[in-house]
Design a protein around this motif. Structure first.
Motif, PDB file in Angstrom:
ATOM      1  N   THR A  62       0.973  -1.242   0.059  1.00  0.00           N
ATOM      2  CA  THR A  62      -0.161  -0.096   0.069  1.00  0.00           C
ATOM      3  C   THR A  62       0.880   1.311   0.036  1.00  0.00           C
ATOM      4  OG1 THR A  62      -0.461   0.235   2.528  1.00  0.00           O
ATOM      5  CG2 THR A  62      -1.797  -1.237   1.226  1.00  0.00           C
ATOM      6  N   ILE A  63       0.333   2.258  -0.208  1.00  0.00           N
ATOM      7  CA  ILE A  63       0.809   3.699  -0.321  1.00  0.00           C
ATOM      8  C   ILE A  63       0.066   4.783   0.371  1.00  0.00           C
ATOM      9  CG2 ILE A  63       2.087   5.756  -1.480  1.00  0.00           C
ATOM     10  CD1 ILE A  63       2.509   3.542  -4.043  1.00  0.00           C
ATOM     11  N   ASN A  64       0.684   5.336   1.346  1.00  0.00           N
ATOM     12  CA  ASN A  64      -0.407   6.420   2.115  1.00  0.00           C
ATOM     13  C   ASN A  64       0.336   7.714   2.179  1.00  0.00           C
ATOM     14  OD1 ASN A  64      -2.406   4.488   3.138  1.00  0.00           O
ATOM     15  ND2 ASN A  64      -0.897   3.529   4.342  1.00  0.00           N
ATOM     16  N   PRO A  65       0.195   8.529   1.117  1.00  0.00           N
ATOM     17  CA  PRO A  65       0.621   9.872   1.057  1.00  0.00           C
ATOM     18  C   PRO A  65       0.439  10.733   2.397  1.00  0.00           C
ATOM     19  CG  PRO A  65      -0.648   9.297  -0.957  1.00  0.00           C
ATOM     20  CD  PRO A  65      -0.967   8.435   0.405  1.00  0.00           C
ATOM     21  N   TYR A  66      -0.678  10.698   3.102  1.00  0.00           N
ATOM     22  CA  TYR A  66      -1.116  11.325   4.263  1.00  0.00           C
ATOM     23  C   TYR A  66      -1.349  10.570   5.172  1.00  0.00           C
ATOM     24  CZ  TYR A  66      -2.200  14.733   0.355  1.00  0.00           C
ATOM     25  OH  TYR A  66      -1.758  15.607  -0.653  1.00  0.00           O
ATOM     26  N   ARG A  67      -1.323  11.090   6.479  1.00  0.00           N
ATOM     27  CA  ARG A  67      -1.697  10.447   7.845  1.00  0.00           C
ATOM     28  C   ARG A  67      -2.764  11.421   8.529  1.00  0.00           C
ATOM     29  NH1 ARG A  67       3.242   7.160  10.864  1.00  0.00           N
ATOM     30  NH2 ARG A  67       1.233   6.748  12.127  1.00  0.00           N
ATOM     31  N   GLY A  68      -3.525  10.566   9.047  1.00  0.00           N
ATOM     32  CA  GLY A  68      -4.665  11.543   9.441  1.00  0.00           C
ATOM     33  C   GLY A  68      -5.636  11.913   7.917  1.00  0.00           C
ATOM     34  N   CYS A  69      -6.771  12.448   8.381  1.00  0.00           N
ATOM     35  CA  CYS A  69      -7.710  12.666   7.316  1.00  0.00           C
ATOM     36  C   CYS A  69      -8.717  13.739   7.554  1.00  0.00           C
ATOM     37  CB  CYS A  69      -8.542  11.172   6.852  1.00  0.00           C
ATOM     38  SG  CYS A  69      -9.174  11.760   5.297  1.00  0.00           S
ATOM     39  N   SER A  70      -8.787  14.909   6.976  1.00  0.00           N
ATOM     40  CA  SER A  70      -9.771  15.824   7.000  1.00  0.00           C
ATOM     41  C   SER A  70     -11.143  15.302   6.663  1.00  0.00           C
ATOM     42  CB  SER A  70      -9.237  17.193   6.291  1.00  0.00           C
ATOM     43  OG  SER A  70      -9.207  16.983   4.907  1.00  0.00           O
ATOM     44  N   HIS A  71     -11.467  14.490   6.216  1.00  0.00           N
ATOM     45  CA  HIS A  71     -12.721  14.026   5.897  1.00  0.00           C
ATOM     46  C   HIS A  71     -13.561  13.678   7.056  1.00  0.00           C
ATOM     47  CE1 HIS A  71     -12.049  12.304   1.498  1.00  0.00           C
ATOM     48  NE2 HIS A  71     -12.155  13.745   1.432  1.00  0.00           N
ATOM     49  N   ALA A  72     -12.874  13.379   8.299  1.00  0.00           N
ATOM     50  CA  ALA A  72     -13.376  13.283   9.676  1.00  0.00           C
ATOM     51  C   ALA A  72     -14.585  12.372   9.673  1.00  0.00           C
ATOM     52  CB  ALA A  72     -13.921  14.732   9.846  1.00  0.00           C
ATOM     53  N   CYS A  73     -14.389  11.312   8.847  1.00  0.00           N
ATOM     54  CA  CYS A  73     -15.608  10.068   9.215  1.00  0.00           C
ATOM     55  C   CYS A  73     -15.470   9.709  10.568  1.00  0.00           C
ATOM     56  CB  CYS A  73     -15.381   9.138   8.136  1.00  0.00           C
ATOM     57  SG  CYS A  73     -15.377   9.723   6.533  1.00  0.00           S
ATOM     58  N   ASP A  94      -8.534  13.969  12.547  1.00  0.00           N
ATOM     59  CA  ASP A  94      -9.431  15.043  11.545  1.00  0.00           C
ATOM     60  C   ASP A  94      -8.422  16.161  11.374  1.00  0.00           C
ATOM     61  OD1 ASP A  94     -11.194  13.000  11.994  1.00  0.00           O
ATOM     62  OD2 ASP A  94     -12.633  14.492  13.398  1.00  0.00           O
ATOM     63  N   ARG A  95      -7.473  16.641  12.308  1.00  0.00           N
ATOM     64  CA  ARG A  95      -7.100  17.997  12.259  1.00  0.00           C
ATOM     65  C   ARG A  95      -5.639  18.137  12.353  1.00  0.00           C
ATOM     66  NH1 ARG A  95     -11.154  20.447  17.186  1.00  0.00           N
ATOM     67  NH2 ARG A  95     -12.966  19.962  15.759  1.00  0.00           N
ATOM     68  N   GLN A  96      -4.937  16.936  12.599  1.00  0.00           N
ATOM     69  CA  GLN A  96      -3.736  16.978  12.519  1.00  0.00           C
ATOM     70  C   GLN A  96      -3.097  15.885  11.481  1.00  0.00           C
ATOM     71  OE1 GLN A  96      -1.613  18.912  14.627  1.00  0.00           O
ATOM     72  NE2 GLN A  96      -3.296  19.721  15.807  1.00  0.00           N
ATOM     73  N   ILE A  97      -2.828  16.597  10.203  1.00  0.00           N
ATOM     74  CA  ILE A  97      -2.427  15.767   9.070  1.00  0.00           C
ATOM     75  C   ILE A  97      -1.087  15.986   8.602  1.00  0.00           C
ATOM     76  CG2 ILE A  97      -3.230  15.397   6.576  1.00  0.00           C
ATOM     77  CD1 ILE A  97      -5.547  15.370   8.652  1.00  0.00           C
ATOM     78  N   VAL A  98      -0.453  14.491   8.640  1.00  0.00           N
ATOM     79  CA  VAL A  98       1.084  14.297   8.262  1.00  0.00           C
ATOM     80  C   VAL A  98       0.871  14.362   6.783  1.00  0.00           C
ATOM     81  CG1 VAL A  98       2.902  13.266   8.462  1.00  0.00           C
ATOM     82  CG2 VAL A  98       1.739  13.427  10.274  1.00  0.00           C
ATOM     83  N   VAL A  99       1.735  14.925   5.916  1.00  0.00           N
ATOM     84  CA  VAL A  99       1.902  15.264   4.518  1.00  0.00           C
ATOM     85  C   VAL A  99       3.461  14.684   4.217  1.00  0.00           C
ATOM     86  CG1 VAL A  99       1.673  16.411   2.370  1.00  0.00           C
ATOM     87  CG2 VAL A  99       0.393  17.070   4.550  1.00  0.00           C
TER      88      VAL A  99
END
Length: 406
Positions: A62-73, A94-99
């Motif tokens: 898998t590949i995950n470009p981001y950690r955390g997600c502002s979609h906030a599901c 939801d609010r601390q997104i690693v890029v």
């Protein structure tokens, strides 16, 4: 947006909690466009994530470009992964997104290694690669090109309508490697959708994205996941959902009941108590000491879904039990790719399909007794996954549906 001038002043020790050092850390960024959200830009050491099997082998990548997600599901199963950085699985997710700002460059180097076997790679199985920040960081075009240039098949699962931006690149990639795309659309009631998935595009916008993908000549599955007991499992809601997916051109549908991991359950139950307090006790009975919905409920749901899918001529998609990619409905590009080199994924799917076909169906009358549409759920029973699901428990072989993603 003026991102360059919005670096947060902080000591190294304060910038990213949970890391032994901030080596590779670039900066933290806030912007009025994303009120309350902080983006932590980092330089990643690796891009490909190995998903191990129960026997120590490789089940997928898998590949995950981001950690955390502002979609906030509120139901997102990936929330507990944020705890590794000493962020909480609730608001911080939801609010601390690693890029991972250099992910495409790192991926290109990894794919160039002689040892890389071009195993199918899945994106969107943890956090969404097309969440809103992707509009600024534009990580996905480089990832798509790197995978296609290396001859690596891949799949993308997303709730993000930003996927439309990359349709030309995806169409080019699909001429060179197998590509599977899927849009996650779980809720077809607008008020409920905005309550349970407050950071996501509307259902209508996501269905329009499915249509855009299909108009470009690419397949696109719809993930009807999770189905929320007593909220989205009525015949009316499911019929509307499948009908709208079919009208948008969906090539298959994957469905599953809500799955609540320990780190997700408190966050979801808090939301449920605020928005639907009358359902709290029912959910407690269903998910008492269990992450999965009771097996009887899943069988009942499968029996409800099958005729709806058949009415619209939609096949039920299959999920790779390791990576969560959707490449296993009949004729799927990734299914053909997996079969071409006979890897564990293809073998696992074959076992899962055989087990599902052999499962004893539940008669409609019996299904009604198991769980009437407005009745109390059955007492939870232990889940004992078989065949491919034994590796991670992500396939409900008995019910013939996926059980963990979103």
């Amino acid at each position: 947006m003026r991102w360059d001038g919005q670096t947060i002043d902080a000591s190294d020790d304060a910038m990213l909690p949970g890391l032994a050092s901030n080596r590779g850390f670039v900066r933290s960024v806030t912007t009025p466009e994303f009120a309350g959200v902080t983006f932590h830009e980092v330089l990643a050491k690796s891009a490909l994530n190995r998903v191990g099997g129960h026997d120590g082998g490789v089940w997928g990548w898998t590949i995950n470009p981001y950690r955390g997600c502002s979609h906030a599901c509120v139901y997102c199963f990936a929330r507990p992964t944020h705890a590794y950085l000493e962020f909480d699985a609730g608001a911080d997710f939801d609010r601390q997104i690693v890029v991972k700002t250099n992910v495409s460059e790192v991926l290109t180097r990894e794919l160039a290694r002689p040892s890389w076997d071009r195993h199918p790679v899945a994106l969107g199985t943890n956090t969404d690669p097309y969440q809103r920040a992707e509009g600024r960081y534009r990580l996905m075009p480089g990832i798509i090109r790197a995978l296609a240039d290396s001859g690596t098949p891949f799949s993308i699962l997303t709730k993000g309508t930003l996927l439309r931006r990359d349709i030309p690149i995806l169409a080019e990639a699909a001429e060179r490697v197998p590509v599977d795309l899927a849009m996650s659309i779980a809720v077809y009631d607008d008020d409920l959708q905005q309550s349970v998935e407050p950071g996501t595009p509307s259902t209508a916008a996501r269905l329009a994205t499915v249509r855009a993908v299909r108009d470009a000549g690419l397949d696109c599955s719809v993930f009807l996941m999770p189905i929320l007991p007593y909220l989205t499992d009525t015949k009316a809601h499911l019929t509307d959902a499948v009908g709208r997916a079919a009208a948008a051109g969906a090539t298959s549908v994957v469905f599953s009941a809500l799955h609540l991991k320990p780190g997700v359950k408190p966050w979801f139950m808090d939301w449920l108590g605020r928005r639907h307090p009358d359902l709290v006790e029912r959910y407690r009975r269903m998910y008492l000491d269990a992450a999965y919905a009771p097996r009887d409920y899943r069988r009942w749901l499968s029996e409800r879904m099958r005729p709806i899918l058949a009415h619209h001529g939609l096949p039920m998609g299959r999920v790779d039990p390791a990576t969560g990619s959707m490449g296993f409905h009949d004729g799927s590009p990734l299914k053909r790719a997996a079969a071409s080199f006979g890897d564990e994924v293809g073998e696992a799917q074959g076992a899962a399909s055989a087990a599902a076909a052999a499962a004893t169906p539940v008669a409609p009358a019996a299904a009604a007794r198991i769980l009437p549409a407005v009745g109390a759920p059955a007492v939870p029973t232990a889940v004992s996954p078989t065949a491919a699901g034994r590796a991670r428990g992500d396939l409900d072989v008995a019910a013939g549906s996926a059980v963990t993603l979103f």
